[in-house]
Design a protein around this motif. Structure first.
Motif, PDB file in Angstrom:
ATOM      1  N   GLY A 384      31.620  49.709 -14.024  1.00 31.97           N
ATOM      2  CA  GLY A 384      30.974  50.684 -15.202  1.00 31.97           C
ATOM      3  C   GLY A 384      30.677  49.699 -16.275  1.00 31.97           C
ATOM      4  N   GLY A 385      31.688  48.416 -16.512  1.00 29.68           N
ATOM      5  CA  GLY A 385      31.468  47.740 -17.835  1.00 29.68           C
ATOM      6  C   GLY A 385      30.187  46.978 -17.934  1.00 29.68           C
ATOM      7  N   ILE A 386      29.523  46.334 -17.017  1.00 29.27           N
ATOM      8  CA  ILE A 386      28.594  45.512 -17.068  1.00 29.27           C
ATOM      9  C   ILE A 386      27.391  46.027 -16.137  1.00 29.27           C
ATOM     10  N   ALA A 387      27.548  46.970 -15.333  1.00 26.30           N
ATOM     11  CA  ALA A 387      26.461  47.722 -14.602  1.00 26.30           C
ATOM     12  C   ALA A 387      25.054  48.045 -15.529  1.00 26.30           C
ATOM     13  N   PRO A 388      25.572  48.688 -16.425  1.00 29.04           N
ATOM     14  CA  PRO A 388      24.121  49.054 -17.462  1.00 29.04           C
ATOM     15  C   PRO A 388      23.463  47.615 -17.980  1.00 29.04           C
ATOM     16  N   MET A 389      24.262  46.802 -18.325  1.00 32.85           N
ATOM     17  CA  MET A 389      23.549  45.610 -18.544  1.00 32.85           C
ATOM     18  C   MET A 389      22.958  44.840 -17.656  1.00 32.85           C
ATOM     19  N   VAL A 390      23.544  44.804 -16.258  1.00 28.14           N
ATOM     20  CA  VAL A 390      23.161  44.269 -15.328  1.00 28.14           C
ATOM     21  C   VAL A 390      21.679  44.782 -14.703  1.00 28.14           C
ATOM     22  N   CYS A 391      21.574  46.090 -14.791  1.00 30.12           N
ATOM     23  CA  CYS A 391      20.406  46.801 -14.301  1.00 30.12           C
ATOM     24  C   CYS A 391      19.158  46.462 -15.347  1.00 30.12           C
ATOM     25  N   THR A 392      19.705  46.493 -16.635  1.00 32.02           N
ATOM     26  CA  THR A 392      18.442  46.077 -17.750  1.00 32.02           C
ATOM     27  C   THR A 392      17.897  44.771 -17.579  1.00 32.02           C
ATOM     28  N   TYR A 393      18.921  43.854 -17.279  1.00 37.36           N
ATOM     29  CA  TYR A 393      18.586  42.481 -16.990  1.00 37.36           C
ATOM     30  C   TYR A 393      17.714  42.149 -15.583  1.00 37.36           C
ATOM     31  N   ILE A 395      15.744  44.628 -13.938  1.00 37.02           N
ATOM     32  CA  ILE A 395      14.584  45.057 -14.111  1.00 37.02           C
ATOM     33  C   ILE A 395      13.644  44.333 -15.077  1.00 37.02           C
ATOM     34  N   GLN A 396      14.213  43.827 -16.026  1.00 38.60           N
ATOM     35  CA  GLN A 396      13.395  42.772 -17.110  1.00 38.60           C
ATOM     36  C   GLN A 396      13.118  41.382 -16.245  1.00 38.60           C
ATOM     37  N   ALA A 397      13.972  40.814 -15.411  1.00 38.24           N
ATOM     38  CA  ALA A 397      13.778  39.474 -14.605  1.00 38.24           C
ATOM     39  C   ALA A 397      12.928  39.922 -13.554  1.00 38.24           C
ATOM     40  N   THR A 398      12.922  41.081 -12.847  1.00 44.19           N
ATOM     41  CA  THR A 398      12.061  41.231 -11.783  1.00 44.19           C
ATOM     42  C   THR A 398      10.957  41.935 -11.665  1.00 44.19           C
ATOM     43  N   GLY A 399      10.878  42.837 -12.852  1.00 42.19           N
ATOM     44  CA  GLY A 399       9.592  43.300 -13.163  1.00 42.19           C
ATOM     45  C   GLY A 399       9.459  44.895 -12.277  1.00 42.19           C
ATOM     46  N   TRP A 402      13.097  48.533  -8.343  1.00 41.93           N
ATOM     47  CA  TRP A 402      13.863  48.571  -6.976  1.00 41.93           C
ATOM     48  C   TRP A 402      15.034  47.810  -6.804  1.00 41.93           C
ATOM     49  N   SER A 403      15.044  46.604  -7.605  1.00 42.62           N
ATOM     50  CA  SER A 403      16.020  45.764  -7.817  1.00 42.62           C
ATOM     51  C   SER A 403      17.403  46.485  -7.783  1.00 42.62           C
ATOM     52  N   ILE A 404      17.220  47.913  -8.331  1.00 42.83           N
ATOM     53  CA  ILE A 404      18.559  48.528  -8.519  1.00 42.83           C
ATOM     54  C   ILE A 404      19.076  49.002  -7.341  1.00 42.83           C
ATOM     55  N   GLY A 405      18.265  49.487  -6.448  1.00 39.17           N
ATOM     56  CA  GLY A 405      18.786  49.898  -4.955  1.00 39.17           C
ATOM     57  C   GLY A 405      19.322  48.931  -4.292  1.00 39.17           C
ATOM     58  N   ILE A 406      18.677  47.606  -4.277  1.00 35.81           N
ATOM     59  CA  ILE A 406      19.425  46.590  -3.908  1.00 35.81           C
ATOM     60  C   ILE A 406      20.884  46.178  -4.531  1.00 35.81           C
ATOM     61  N   TYR A 407      20.957  46.218  -5.324  1.00 35.91           N
ATOM     62  CA  TYR A 407      22.235  46.082  -6.364  1.00 35.91           C
ATOM     63  C   TYR A 407      23.373  47.270  -5.836  1.00 35.91           C
ATOM     64  N   ILE A 408      22.696  48.643  -5.592  1.00 36.03           N
ATOM     65  CA  ILE A 408      23.679  49.468  -5.273  1.00 36.03           C
ATOM     66  C   ILE A 408      24.045  49.058  -3.776  1.00 36.03           C
ATOM     67  N   ALA A 409      23.301  48.789  -2.748  1.00 40.07           N
ATOM     68  CA  ALA A 409      23.463  48.310  -1.600  1.00 40.07           C
ATOM     69  C   ALA A 409      24.555  47.221  -1.446  1.00 40.07           C
ATOM     70  N   ILE A 410      24.521  46.183  -2.254  1.00 40.67           N
ATOM     71  CA  ILE A 410      25.410  45.067  -2.216  1.00 40.67           C
ATOM     72  C   ILE A 410      26.747  45.692  -2.657  1.00 40.67           C
ATOM     73  N   VAL A 411      27.001  46.402  -3.514  1.00 43.27           N
ATOM     74  CA  VAL A 411      28.266  46.883  -3.930  1.00 43.27           C
ATOM     75  C   VAL A 411      28.950  47.875  -2.863  1.00 43.27           C
ATOM     76  N   SER A 412      27.959  48.516  -2.226  1.00 47.18           N
ATOM     77  CA  SER A 412      28.233  49.409  -1.066  1.00 47.18           C
ATOM     78  C   SER A 412      29.079  48.714   0.136  1.00 47.18           C
ATOM     79  N   VAL A 413      28.393  47.781   0.515  1.00 45.57           N
ATOM     80  CA  VAL A 413      28.817  46.943   1.493  1.00 45.57           C
ATOM     81  C   VAL A 413      30.032  46.451   1.383  1.00 45.57           C
ATOM     82  N   LEU A 414      30.358  45.883   0.110  1.00 42.67           N
ATOM     83  CA  LEU A 414      31.595  45.323  -0.255  1.00 42.67           C
ATOM     84  C   LEU A 414      32.648  46.465  -0.229  1.00 42.67           C
ATOM     85  N   GLY A 415      32.128  47.362  -0.732  1.00 40.22           N
ATOM     86  CA  GLY A 415      33.134  48.831  -0.514  1.00 40.22           C
ATOM     87  C   GLY A 415      33.537  49.157   0.981  1.00 40.22           C
TER      88      GLY A 415
END
Length: 450
Positions: A384-393, A395-399, A402-415
């Motif tokens: 919860g702490g850095i997720a909003p910042m990571v998402c903002t970054y 989108i800014q970096a990849t344009g 859809w990078s957010i979907g990959i982000y969610i998938a990675i943490v789900s696999v770890l879970g």
């Protein structure tokens, strides 16, 4: 009436009181914490970071939001120690004071225009206090309810206080939504302060309710068996480091998507799709209402189908849904954005309905407050702490969103990895041989039957 029946009636009465006390306290503390989450997306960028680029202002506002999560492991250490040393109830009284007073103080901070850089500095300091309080509250409220309940209902009893997260969000969103309706510039001038100052009233109510609860049977048995650890945080880190790690992975998979569904989405929709603040706040209110219903429901189902099994199902559903969520949001259609947020609450509630009991059962009773706190609050920094910042970054970096979907998938696999590895140690038995240090695990009644 026999003394046995009298004791049973008394225990049932206290179990109900513990359930109400732990849940009401959780509602109050998460009202305060969620209030800040909404304010960081809607209010603080304008009032505390007004002279910066909108992108930078958003990052800075989310950064102050993240400081509360950075402080949560500190709260986990402090109150984990005292919760396993002096009891669940006493630790929770202190966390309630911390949350209520710090939130009320936020409502008194002058804006950047009045005191300059001191405004965001004070905001960060008070947010740190909030984070410490919540870091100690979560596990304590769960244990206060679960340890007074029956063994076959642990999933349900632990989920009820966790639904306090949704109820606190519901209350904070509703109050902010009401205040936003103030005409003119009234909301940004003084109206935003009302929800924060209202924390004082909630604080008084919570203290009255929690003062009437007895200590849990599990902790009393630890005391009676002289099995209280001198240094519970160090003990649990030494004896159960893998359990802490696996619990952290499960929490990471649960909380990261939730921060994206709520805090990040509100800000992103307002800035990119011309969605009004009140529209998104009201959507957040509806989502919070869903949490109040579905978290206890899935907690009840976890006792039927298996706590670990339900947790895995929720994580798997989140992995798949993450990409659908992004697809709906990327359309920019207001109705679809709302639909995306609301449906997201279902897989989230599957996870969060099972997580409290899953994390609590991962540790023996004498170290349970410390273990459950560390296992769920350490990943709060990266979820919860850095997720909003990571998402903002991202989108800014990849344009692309859809990078957010990959982000969610990675943490789900770890879970999923964490859930598969996590063990149930609530029934663990261990002995202390003569000459061993007093911090070693003892054989105690609550470790035989948690």
């Amino acid at each position: 009436m026999s003394s046995v029946n009298t004791n049973e009636i008394s225990d049932k009465k206290m179990a109900r009181r513990a359930l109400v006390g732990s849940t009401s306290g959780a509602i109050i503390e998460w009202y305060d914490f969620s209030l800040y989450a909404t304010a960081s997306a809607v209010i603080f960028p304008k009032l505390f970071f007004p002279n910066t680029d909108p992108f930078i202002a958003t990052i800075l506002s989310f950064a102050t939001f993240a400081t509360g999560f950075l402080a949560r492991p500190v709260g986990a250490i402090i109150f984990g120690h005292f919760g396993d040393r002096i009891g669940r109830k006493n630790a929770l009284i202190v966390t309630l004071w911390m949350m209520g007073l710090s939130s009320a103080a936020m409502g008194l901070i002058p804006s950047y225009d009045s005191i300059g850089i001191w405004a965001p500095i004070l905001l960060v300091l008070l947010r740190l206090i909030q984070g410490i309080g919540v870091g100690g509250e979560w596990a304590g409220s769960i244990l206060l309810s679960m340890e007074w309940g029956k063994k076959k209902q642990q999933g349900f009893m632990a989920s009820i206080p966790n639904a306090g997260v949704g109820a606190g969000m519901l209350l904070s969103s509703a109050v902010i939504g009401l205040c936003i309706t103030l005409g003119g510039d009234s909301f940004y001038t003084w109206g935003w302060r009302i929800p924060f100052l209202a924390s004082l009233l909630l604080l008084v109510a919570g203290l009255i309710i929690r003062s009437k609860i007895d200590e849990t049977p599990s902790f009393r048995k630890v005391q009676d068996g002289e099995a209280v650890s001198k240094l519970p945080v160090l003990d649990v880190m030494k004896k159960h480091p893998k359990q802490i790690l696996y619990s952290a992975l499960v929490k990471l998979a649960e909380h990261t998507p939730f921060a994206i569904y709520t805090t990040f989405l509100i800000n992103y929709s307002i800035n990119n799709y011309n969605v009004s603040s009140s529209y998104m706040v009201n959507t957040n209110t509806a989502a919070s209402f869903m949490l109040c219903i579905f978290i206890p429901l899935f907690g009840y189902l976890s006792d039927k189908v298996g706590i670990k099994r339900l947790s895995r199902m929720g994580i798997a559903a989140t992995l798949v849904w993450g990409f659908v969520f992004v697809g709906l949001v990327s359309t920019g259609v207001h109705a679809l954005i709302v639909t995306a947020m609301l449906i997201s609450m279902i897989p989230f509630c599957m996870q969060t309905g099972a997580l409290p009991a899953l994390a609590s059962q991962a540790f023996p009773a004498r170290l349970r407050y410390s273990g459950a706190s560390l296992g769920t609050q350490i990943p709060a920094i990266f979820a919860g702490g850095i997720a909003p910042m990571v998402c903002t970054y991202l989108i800014q970096a990849t344009g692309t969103i859809w990078s957010i979907g990959i982000y969610i998938a990675i943490v789900s696999v770890l879970g999923l990895i964490g859930t598969s590895k996590l063990k149930n140690l609530s029934e663990q038995e261990s002995t202390l041989s003569a000459g061993n240090e007093s911090s070693m695990i003892l054989k105690t009644p609550e470790d035989v039957k948690a």
